[in-house]
Scaffold this active site. Structure first.
Site, PDB file in Angstrom:
ATOM      1  N   ALA A  23       0.816  -1.234   0.000  1.00  0.00           N
ATOM      2  CA  ALA A  23       0.000   0.000   0.000  1.00  0.00           C
ATOM      3  C   ALA A  23       0.847   1.280   0.000  1.00  0.00           C
ATOM      4  CB  ALA A  23      -0.948  -0.025   1.199  1.00  0.00           C
ATOM      5  N   CYS A  55      -6.420  -6.363   1.977  1.00  0.00           N
ATOM      6  CA  CYS A  55      -7.775  -6.208   2.521  1.00  0.00           C
ATOM      7  C   CYS A  55      -8.734  -7.257   1.940  1.00  0.00           C
ATOM      8  CB  CYS A  55      -8.308  -4.814   2.214  1.00  0.00           C
ATOM      9  SG  CYS A  55      -7.163  -3.520   2.740  1.00  0.00           S
ATOM     10  N   VAL A  93      15.445  -6.154   2.024  1.00  0.00           N
ATOM     11  CA  VAL A  93      16.433  -5.162   2.466  1.00  0.00           C
ATOM     12  C   VAL A  93      16.842  -5.522   3.891  1.00  0.00           C
ATOM     13  CG1 VAL A  93      16.859  -2.721   2.892  1.00  0.00           C
ATOM     14  CG2 VAL A  93      15.434  -3.423   0.963  1.00  0.00           C
ATOM     15  N   GLY A 126       5.475  -1.982   6.507  1.00  0.00           N
ATOM     16  CA  GLY A 126       4.238  -2.497   7.083  1.00  0.00           C
ATOM     17  C   GLY A 126       4.377  -2.919   8.531  1.00  0.00           C
ATOM     18  N   ALA A 127       3.610  -3.933   8.882  1.00  0.00           N
ATOM     19  CA  ALA A 127       3.583  -4.416  10.260  1.00  0.00           C
ATOM     20  C   ALA A 127       3.490  -5.933  10.223  1.00  0.00           C
ATOM     21  CB  ALA A 127       2.373  -3.834  10.972  1.00  0.00           C
ATOM     22  N   GLY A 259      -3.767  -8.382  16.456  1.00  0.00           N
ATOM     23  CA  GLY A 259      -3.157  -7.082  16.178  1.00  0.00           C
ATOM     24  C   GLY A 259      -1.811  -7.229  15.502  1.00  0.00           C
ATOM     25  N   SER A 289      13.890  10.909  11.205  1.00  0.00           N
ATOM     26  CA  SER A 289      14.947  11.738  11.802  1.00  0.00           C
ATOM     27  C   SER A 289      16.134  11.900  10.842  1.00  0.00           C
ATOM     28  CB  SER A 289      15.409  11.114  13.120  1.00  0.00           C
ATOM     29  OG  SER A 289      15.762   9.755  12.915  1.00  0.00           O
ATOM     30  N   ASN A 292      16.868  12.391   4.419  1.00  0.00           N
ATOM     31  CA  ASN A 292      16.591  11.789   3.099  1.00  0.00           C
ATOM     32  C   ASN A 292      15.939  10.408   3.224  1.00  0.00           C
ATOM     33  OD1 ASN A 292      18.893  10.610   4.083  1.00  0.00           O
ATOM     34  ND2 ASN A 292      19.936  10.468   2.095  1.00  0.00           N
TER      35      ASN A 292
HETATM   36  C1  LIG Z   1      -6.216  -9.441   6.206  1.00  0.00           C
HETATM   37  C2  LIG Z   1      -6.139  -7.958   6.202  1.00  0.00           C
HETATM   38  C3  LIG Z   1      -7.267  -7.207   5.937  1.00  0.00           C
HETATM   39  C4  LIG Z   1      -7.201  -5.824   5.957  1.00  0.00           C
HETATM   40  N1  LIG Z   1      -8.338  -5.121   5.683  1.00  0.00           N
HETATM   41  C5  LIG Z   1      -8.285  -3.773   5.665  1.00  0.00           C
HETATM   42  C6  LIG Z   1      -9.411  -3.017   5.312  1.00  0.00           C
HETATM   43  O1  LIG Z   1     -10.474  -3.569   4.993  1.00  0.00           O
HETATM   44  N2  LIG Z   1      -9.306  -1.669   5.335  1.00  0.00           N
HETATM   45  C7  LIG Z   1      -8.137  -1.036   5.657  1.00  0.00           C
HETATM   46  O2  LIG Z   1      -8.089   0.196   5.654  1.00  0.00           O
HETATM   47  N3  LIG Z   1      -7.035  -1.733   5.974  1.00  0.00           N
HETATM   48  C8  LIG Z   1      -7.090  -3.085   5.985  1.00  0.00           C
HETATM   49  N4  LIG Z   1      -5.967  -3.802   6.282  1.00  0.00           N
HETATM   50  C9  LIG Z   1      -4.747  -3.076   6.665  1.00  0.00           C
HETATM   51  C10 LIG Z   1      -3.985  -2.612   5.440  1.00  0.00           C
HETATM   52  O3  LIG Z   1      -3.809  -3.677   4.562  1.00  0.00           O
HETATM   53  C11 LIG Z   1      -2.647  -2.058   5.890  1.00  0.00           C
HETATM   54  O4  LIG Z   1      -2.881  -0.993   6.767  1.00  0.00           O
HETATM   55  C12 LIG Z   1      -1.825  -1.559   4.711  1.00  0.00           C
HETATM   56  O5  LIG Z   1      -1.583  -2.597   3.802  1.00  0.00           O
HETATM   57  C13 LIG Z   1      -0.485  -1.010   5.221  1.00  0.00           C
HETATM   58  O6  LIG Z   1       0.313  -0.666   4.157  1.00  0.00           O
HETATM   59  P1  LIG Z   1       1.898  -0.686   4.277  1.00  0.00           P
HETATM   60  O7  LIG Z   1       2.411  -0.286   2.950  1.00  0.00           O
HETATM   61  O8  LIG Z   1       2.303   0.084   5.469  1.00  0.00           O
HETATM   62  O9  LIG Z   1       2.259  -2.181   4.607  1.00  0.00           O
HETATM   63  P2  LIG Z   1       1.968  -3.503   3.771  1.00  0.00           P
HETATM   64  O10 LIG Z   1       0.816  -3.308   2.869  1.00  0.00           O
HETATM   65  O11 LIG Z   1       1.906  -4.609   4.745  1.00  0.00           O
HETATM   66  O12 LIG Z   1       3.271  -3.668   2.899  1.00  0.00           O
HETATM   67  C14 LIG Z   1       4.521  -3.840   3.473  1.00  0.00           C
HETATM   68  C15 LIG Z   1       5.365  -4.702   2.563  1.00  0.00           C
HETATM   69  O13 LIG Z   1       6.711  -4.527   2.914  1.00  0.00           O
HETATM   70  C16 LIG Z   1       7.410  -5.737   2.721  1.00  0.00           C
HETATM   71  N5  LIG Z   1       8.633  -5.688   3.520  1.00  0.00           N
HETATM   72  C17 LIG Z   1       8.749  -5.602   4.868  1.00  0.00           C
HETATM   73  N6  LIG Z   1      10.041  -5.547   5.236  1.00  0.00           N
HETATM   74  C18 LIG Z   1      10.768  -5.608   4.098  1.00  0.00           C
HETATM   75  C19 LIG Z   1      12.159  -5.596   3.837  1.00  0.00           C
HETATM   76  N7  LIG Z   1      13.039  -5.512   4.813  1.00  0.00           N
HETATM   77  N8  LIG Z   1      12.554  -5.689   2.550  1.00  0.00           N
HETATM   78  C20 LIG Z   1      11.665  -5.769   1.532  1.00  0.00           C
HETATM   79  N9  LIG Z   1      10.337  -5.782   1.742  1.00  0.00           N
HETATM   80  C21 LIG Z   1       9.885  -5.700   3.004  1.00  0.00           C
HETATM   81  C22 LIG Z   1       6.423  -6.776   3.194  1.00  0.00           C
HETATM   82  O14 LIG Z   1       6.709  -8.033   2.608  1.00  0.00           O
HETATM   83  C23 LIG Z   1       5.096  -6.192   2.722  1.00  0.00           C
HETATM   84  O15 LIG Z   1       4.686  -6.757   1.504  1.00  0.00           O
HETATM   85  C24 LIG Z   1      -5.997  -5.185   6.252  1.00  0.00           C
HETATM   86  C25 LIG Z   1      -4.843  -5.940   6.508  1.00  0.00           C
HETATM   87  C26 LIG Z   1      -4.904  -7.307   6.472  1.00  0.00           C
HETATM   88  C27 LIG Z   1      -3.669  -8.110   6.742  1.00  0.00           C
END
Ligand SMILES: Cc1cc2nc3c(=O)[nH]c(=O)nc-3n(C[C@H](O)[C@H](O)[C@H](O)COP(=O)(O)OP(=O)(O)OC[C@H]3O[C@@H](n4cnc5c(N)ncnc54)[C@H](O)[C@@H]3O)c2cc1C
Length: 572
Positions: A23, A55, A93, A126-127, A259, A289, A292
């Site tokens: 996302a 989602c 990474v 992400g988380a 969570g 912090s 860049n």
């Molecule tokens: C089952 C489910 C249902 C959800 N439903 C909803 C919903 O209906 N509505 C809503 O608003 N939100 C929903 N969410 C939450 C939403 O998907 C997240 O808030 C959103 O995807 C967060 O985006 P992000 O880019 O921060 O992280 P993510 O979308 O999780 O993307 C992070 C990516 O980073 C990659 N990554 C991590 N560390 C590294 C690294 N060191 N090197 C390379 N790649 C890495 C991971 O593999 C991952 O693919 C849902 C989540 C889940 C799991």
């Protein structure tokens, strides 16, 4: 040298590296390309897919979405062809070298370690699902849901193990969506939630109808109890789930949905500042912090729009917006994140819950002394459209607003239809700093199939505005003081006989004017009815006849929910 159109920054020969391609990361990369043709952009994603729909995963498990490919919002080819962005899948990474502006990457397939230089780095990792260190937490039948491979694993497990019973741990959005989707596959569900309610982000009285609805759909709710251990049974198939209170549930699979925790390992290793809640600390331009290095999405802490407190809210909308803002900053634009309202929606077995802004519970948790004098609330139970048009479904709305200036602070709604629309309107109102007086005046679309000439949003504003102006003060069930109040039930006798507030006198609204002389002038009269409408008329009439009167907000319907929160076995 030419500058990028409208951007204040020359990006010729500069490199933007993005960690995480879903996302936040994908939207950041695509936006950066739309702002600059000069930047070199590479996304590193450790998983096998870029830009997939997390989602949608519960609905893929439930076979509502049948094709896995439908979860793929974009592919590396699309990024290459449409945006000239390189995506490196299954490239993790591992380290940020801030002294040399380099990252170290591991190609998961080949094991190769290599480095890339960056001018700008965006962290969008992400988380990760929380897995508490409990006995049996690594048993094979325990699953979490975050990625497409997770969902595939769950689907395979269901088929291969012929799953009949599942335990879901956690009653938040993902736990509930999975409860519905697993039920649809004929699996019987026990849902264990540590809080005394499902959807812990909502106020407890608001989720009572949802809990009833879950039970009516066969979900066994175990609330106010926490899992303590998971034990594999001798049949090699069944897992015994034990709770802290000593209850046990057998299951063929367990879903942990308690969570998520921000992915901060890279930020930590690089010495990037973290916040007190365990997320990456960023400013309103999503800059960490290190000037860049930007961070977005579930990994960052952001300010709550209403209270100004730091918070962690893992939602797709904010992650996408933050990605855009980071790209704007990198390309020299001055966008800023306004703060998070936690606007969210969830549909379970035809019932929708949605909320935006603060809940009462949250205000009390942050600082009960401060907020108790600052806010008031009203409840209403309108139809989702006019009652004369077939198919009107009731909904409950709770509006929280400032006592001082009427500014809207939060709203929650539950019902079968029209809930998302009202919360979306209220979310926008909060973002624009609107008051309950603005809601009275809001001009919203109306035809019989869609709403009412006085939409539920208008009515919420009218009730709250009437209260603030002193035209129709509201009272709440939890603060009735029997020593100084006289409780008046203005419903019809048959309604009263079906259940009433202890000590209330029943005078139906139609007879009120004839019987007013029976009412005391030395006590405040608290009038109630089924949902608060007839008692509003009654309290106005009483006021105009010289009585001190208030209307019980939400009427008997809200009372029944609140009573169930205080006395869970009560079905008055
Ligand atoms: C089952 C489910 C249902 C959800 N439903 C909803 C919903 O209906 N509505 C809503 O608003 N939100 C929903 N969410 C939450 C939403 O998907 C997240 O808030 C959103 O995807 C967060 O985006 P992000 O880019 O921060 O992280 P993510 O979308 O999780 O993307 C992070 C990516 O980073 C990659 N990554 C991590 N560390 C590294 C690294 N060191 N090197 C390379 N790649 C890495 C991971 O593999 C991952 O693919 C849902 C989540 C889940 C799991």
């Amino acid at each position: 040298m030419e500058r990028d159109e409208k951007s204040g920054r020359n990006l010729q020969g500069k490199r933007l590296l993005v960690v995480g391609g879903v996302a936040g990361g994908a939207s950041c990369a695509a936006r950066a390309r739309r702002l600059s043709e000069d930047l070199e952009i590479i996304i590193f994603e450790r998983g096998p897919y870029v830009s997939f729909a997390n989602c949608g995963l519960p609905y893929y498990v439930g076979d509502v979405i049948t094709e896995e490919k439908d979860l793929l919002v974009a592919t590396p080819q699309l990024f290459r062809n449409r945006f000239n962005i390189e995506v490196r899948l299954q490239n993790e990474v591992r380290m940020i070298d801030t002294d040399n502006n380099e990252i170290e990457i591991r190609n998961i397939a080949s094991g190769e370690l290599y480095r890339e230089r960056y001018d700008y780095l965006v962290l969008a990792p992400g988380a990760s699902p929380i897995k508490p260190p409990l006995t049996g937490i690594d048993l094979p039948g325990l699953h979490t849901l975050r990625t497409i491979p997770d969902s595939r694993q769950i689907k395979d497990w269901i088929v291969e193990r012929d799953v009949k019973e599942a335990v879901i741990v956690g009653g938040g959005f993902i736990g509930l969506e999975m409860a519905e989707n697993l039920s649809k596959r004929g699996i019987s569900i026990t849902l264990i939630e540590m809080a005394n309610q499902v959807m812990p982000s909502f106020d407890p009285e608001m989720v009572v109808p949802l809990q009833d609805h879950l039970e009516a759909n066969g979900v066994n709710l175990c609330l106010g109890d926490a899992v303590a251990a998971f034990t594999q049974q001798e049949d090699g198939k069944t897992i015994m789930v034990s709770t802290k209170s000593g209850r046990t549930f057998s299951a063929d699979m367990v879903l942990l949905a308690i969570g998520v925790r921000p992915e901060i390992s890279l930020a930590k290793q690089a010495g990037i500042e973290l916040g007190g809640l365990g997320g990456i600390r960023v400013d309103e331009h999503m800059r960490t912090s290190h000037t860049n290095i930007y961070a977005v999405g579930d990994a960052v802490e952001v300010r709550d729009f209403v209270t100004g407190q730091w918070t962690l809210i893992p939602l797709a909308g904010p992650a996408n917006r933050q990605g855009r803002i980071a790209a704007d900053g990198i390309c020299g634009r001055d966008s800023a994140f306004r703060g998070i309202q936690a606007t969210a929606v969830c549909r379970v077995f035809n019932m929708t819950m949605a909320s935006t802004g603060v809940s009462e519970k949250m205000l009390m948790r942050i600082d009960a002394d401060r907020w108790a004098n600052d806010y008031d609330k009203v409840y209403l139970h309108p139809g989702h459209h006019v009652r004369y048009y077939p198919g009107a479904k009731p909904m409950t709305i709770k509006l929280i607003f400032s006592k001082h200036d009427g500014k809207i602070m939060g709203a929650q709604a539950v019902g079968e239809e029209g809930v998302d629309k009202r919360i979306d309107v209220l979310a926008m109102a909060i973002q624009k700093g609107a008051t309950v007086y603005d809601l009275e005046e809001a001009e919203l679309c109306y035809a019989p199939q869609f709403g009412a000439a006085k939409d539920p949003v208008n009515i919420a504003g009218m009730i709250a505005s009437n209260a603030l102006r002193g035209d129709a003060a509201v009272a709440h069930w939890e603060s009735i003081d029997p020593s100084s109040s006289f409780v008046l039930d203005v419903r019809e006798p048959a309604e009263y006989m079906a259940g009433y507030y202890e000590g209330a006198l029943n005078i139906p609204l139609g007879k009120l004017r004839d019987k007013m002389k029976e009412l005391p002038k030395n006590k405040e009269i608290i009038a109630y009815c089924a949902v608060g409408q007839r008692s509003y008329y009654a309290s106005r009439a009483l006021q105009l006849h010289g009585f001190k009167a208030r209307n019980l907000s939400g009427g008997m319907r809200t009372y029944l929910s609140q009573r169930r929160v205080q006395k869970p076995d009560s079905h008055l």
